[in-house]
Every structure is written in C-alpha cells, then in structure tokens.
Design a protein around this motif. Structure first.
Motif, PDB file in Angstrom:
ATOM      1  N   GLU A   1      53.778 -12.619 -32.720  1.00  8.75           N
ATOM      2  CA  GLU A   1      54.507 -12.889 -33.755  1.00  8.75           C
ATOM      3  C   GLU A   1      55.678 -13.777 -33.513  1.00  8.75           C
ATOM      4  O   GLU A   1      55.980 -13.825 -32.229  1.00  8.75           O
ATOM      5  CB  GLU A   1      55.242 -11.476 -34.310  1.00  8.75           C
ATOM      6  N   ARG A   2      56.296 -14.385 -34.517  1.00  9.99           N
ATOM      7  CA  ARG A   2      57.255 -15.274 -34.451  1.00  9.99           C
ATOM      8  C   ARG A   2      58.579 -14.440 -35.062  1.00  9.99           C
ATOM      9  O   ARG A   2      58.547 -14.064 -36.125  1.00  9.99           O
ATOM     10  CB  ARG A   2      57.064 -16.809 -35.001  1.00  9.99           C
ATOM     11  N   HIS A   3      59.509 -14.506 -34.497  1.00 13.62           N
ATOM     12  CA  HIS A   3      60.992 -13.913 -35.321  1.00 13.62           C
ATOM     13  C   HIS A   3      61.591 -15.196 -35.862  1.00 13.62           C
ATOM     14  O   HIS A   3      61.330 -16.358 -35.851  1.00 13.62           O
ATOM     15  CB  HIS A   3      61.747 -13.425 -34.067  1.00 13.62           C
TER      16      HIS A   3
ATOM     17  N   ARG B   1      49.757  -8.314 -31.167  1.00 18.85           N
ATOM     18  CA  ARG B   1      50.231  -8.725 -32.257  1.00 18.85           C
ATOM     19  C   ARG B   1      51.986  -8.939 -32.085  1.00 18.85           C
ATOM     20  O   ARG B   1      52.394  -9.919 -32.593  1.00 18.85           O
ATOM     21  CB  ARG B   1      50.318  -7.502 -33.432  1.00 18.85           C
TER      22      ARG B   1
ATOM     23  N   LYS C   1      60.966  -5.804 -32.352  1.00 17.30           N
ATOM     24  CA  LYS C   1      61.083  -5.634 -33.787  1.00 17.30           C
ATOM     25  C   LYS C   1      62.755  -4.779 -33.855  1.00 17.30           C
ATOM     26  O   LYS C   1      63.257  -4.833 -34.797  1.00 17.30           O
ATOM     27  CB  LYS C   1      60.146  -4.714 -34.411  1.00 17.30           C
TER      28      LYS C   1
END
Length: 211
Positions: free
Chosen positions: A209-211, A205, A130
């Motif tokens: 997650e996909r960016h 998580r 992130k």
C-alpha cells in the motif's frame, strides 16, 4: 456532543472491521486460551495508547512527514505479520513441530505464554501503518472547539483504545467458549491455515500500500 457521537460511530466501524488485530487475537486465543486472547487485546490497546500519545505530542505528524521512517515502520509491521502467518501455517502443516507428540489438546492450546501474547499484540499494532494515518487524520477532526489540543487528542485516543480492548476481549472470550471444538485436530489445523494465510496476505497488502 454530536461531534463526539460521530467519533464513536466512526470508531466502531474501524474497530469491528476485520484486520490484523482481529486475526492475531483469534490465533492467540487458540494458542493461549482466553487469557492469551485477552492479553493480546490488551497489547493492541497499549499500542494504540502509544499512538495516541505520539499523536498528541505531534510525533505522528513528523513520522508521516518523514517517508523513510514511515516506510521503515510499515515494512517492519508487514514483515512481522508475515512471520506470525508463517508460524501459523507451519502449525497447520506440521502440528507435531509445535508441541511434543505426547502433549494433549489442552497442552498445545496453552503453549503461548502471557508475555508473548501481550508482546505480539503491541508489536503488531505499533507496526500497523494504518494506525499512524488513522490517529493523525481522524482524531484532530473531533477535538472539541476550545479544548487543549494535547488533552483532546489524548482523551479521544484513550477512548478508542478502550473500545478496541473491549471488542477484542469479547472476541477472545467468545472464541475461548468454543475452544474445545476449534482445538479438534482437523478443525484446529484448518483454522491455523486460514489465519496464517490471512496474516500473510495482510502483511503483503500493508507492504504494497501507498500512504
């Protein structure tokens, strides 16, 4: 000026939102006292400084463009969070395994060394995908018109890192002040258990997650 104020506002929202950095700071403050928490915050801020430099130099853009490298960073960060969470859960379930039976509460509370606290902070932040997306997508929007891109991005990144350090250091000091209560055997095990579960959940998580 309005653009800078908007940057500060968004940065505050991002920084105060609970996440891996907050969870690790809380855990390391319990493990290493106020010093451990502050050094963890310093490590996290150092990691963000590295992200700021990488963003300014265009390295982050290359990282995002290369899916294999991005995924490697993401999964490495996720595995590290799960690892720290597993350590916390082990401490909650088997507290005697983390310290000698004769060690008192203060001995157990300071078993995390300063270097380990700093290292955990910086590795956790560098492994957080992130941060990659945040620095690459947010900072360029607030670089003042006419300013050099490298200098503008780096300045904003350093400000964000400094704000993060202040917030997490405040967290560490506040938790250290009530450390005696939190280090009571029953309360400590509960906090370790919750923190461990949170870190493992965050790691899973991040990996999913996909960016």
């Amino acid at each position: 000026m309005s653009s800078f104020l908007a940057f500060l506002g968004i940065s505050v929202l991002v920084i105060v939102a609970p996440g891996p950095d907050t969870a690790i700071t809380i855990r390391n403050t319990l493990m290493g006292g106020r010093t451990g928490g502050i050094l963890t915050a310093a490590g996290i801020a150092a990691g963000q400084t590295i992200w700021a430099l990488a963003t300014s130099a265009g390295i982050v853009a290359l990282l995002l463009a290369s899916e294999p490298i991005f995924l490697a960073v993401k999964y490495a960060g996720a595995v590290y969070l799960v690892y720290l969470g597993a350590l916390a859960l082990r401490t909650a379930i088997r507290p005697a395994s983390a310290a000698a039976p004769s060690a008192g509460p203060s001995r157990r509370a300071t078993r995390l060394g300063p270097a380990s606290a700093f290292r955990q902070g910086i590795v956790s932040d560098l492994g957080n995908p992130k941060m990659t997306v945040f620095f690459a997508s947010l900072l360029p929007q607030f670089v003042p018109a006419g300013a050099a891109t490298f200098t503008g991005l780096l300045s904003l990144g350093l400000i964000f890192a400094a704000m993060t350090f202040v917030w997490l250091a405040f967290y560490a000091v506040a938790i250290a002040r009530i450390g005696d209560l939190l280090r009571r055997p029953g309360v400590r095990r509960a906090v370790e258990g919750v923190t461990g579960a949170v870190l493992i959940g965050l790691g899973i998580r991040i990996a999913a997650e996909r960016h």
